[in-house]
Design an enzyme around this catalytic site. Structure first.
Site: not given
Ligand code: GLN
Length: 202
Positions: A144, A184, A182, A77
């Site tokens: 997320i 994890e 994610h 992410c």
């Molecule tokens: N959109 C987030 C960012 O720009 C990342 C979100 C996440 O790691 N759950 O860092």
């Protein structure tokens, strides 16, 4: 084998628990000297701008760049954003990136209307590492405020997309791995096993 998890911010504890569940020594990385002796590094989810700026102010950005140039690293992410060579829809003034993956990520691909969602992903490469105790079939992935990969260079292997020829959400390029979701947070160790095999094969 010893794996470090960047622990400036975000979901680093969950990665450490997954590594421990696989019998691997895991340590938190906050300072340049914490990178010494590591066989691989995980850059967790969180907020990529904050993480990049903290890395800069702790003097970690250059050491992270040197580490990931030759040693296995996996970004999840926000970590995927940090490992990308190019990011679009960055905050004004840009943000520090580690780079390494020849991809462009869209930080805000899914927009505000879908803050988070779950999807079952078909990831053929996971069959190579699956153990009898692992779930079978698709990987249940948690997204997320996730980025997506909107461009890939010629040496990048696309590991999976969202169902129905959707956007690319997992890639590998040599010793670097990136997932927009994610693993994890899923009750599934296959992506962690996949990364550990990359580390072993290095
Ligand atoms: N959109 C987030 C960012 O720009 C990342 C979100 C996440 O790691 N759950 O860092």
């Amino acid at each position: 084998m010893k794996i470090g998890v960047l622990a400036l911010q975000g979901a680093f504890r969950e990665h450490i628990l997954k590594l421990q569940a696989l019998g691997v020594q895991a340590s938190e990385v906050r300072l340049p000297e914490h990178l010494q002796g590591l066989d691989g590094l995980i850059i967790p989810g969180g907020e990529s701008t904050t993480m990049g700026k903290l890395a800069e102010s702790f003097g970690l950005l250059e050491p992270l760049k040197s580490f990931t140039r030759h040693q296995p690293a996996w970004g999840t992410c926000a970590g995927l954003i940090l490992l990308a060579n190019r990011a679009v829809r960055q905050k004004k003034g840009g943000q520090p990136l580690i780079g390494g993956l020849d991809i462009t990520v869209d930080r805000n691909f899914f927009g505000r209307q879908v803050d988070s969602f779950e999807a079952d992903l078909d990831v053929p490469a996971l069959a190579e590492v699956a153990q009898p105790e692992d779930p079978e079939g698709p990987f249940h992935a948690i997204f997320i405020r996730a980025p997506a990969v909107v461009e890939v260079g010629p040496n990048v292997q696309v590991l999976t997309r969202l169902p129905g020829q959707g956007p690319i959400v997992a890639v590998r390029e040599g010793h670097l791995l990136g997932t927009a979701f994610h693993p994890e947070l899923s009750n599934d160790l296959r992506f962690h096993r996949f990364f550990l095999r990359m580390v072993r094969e290095r």
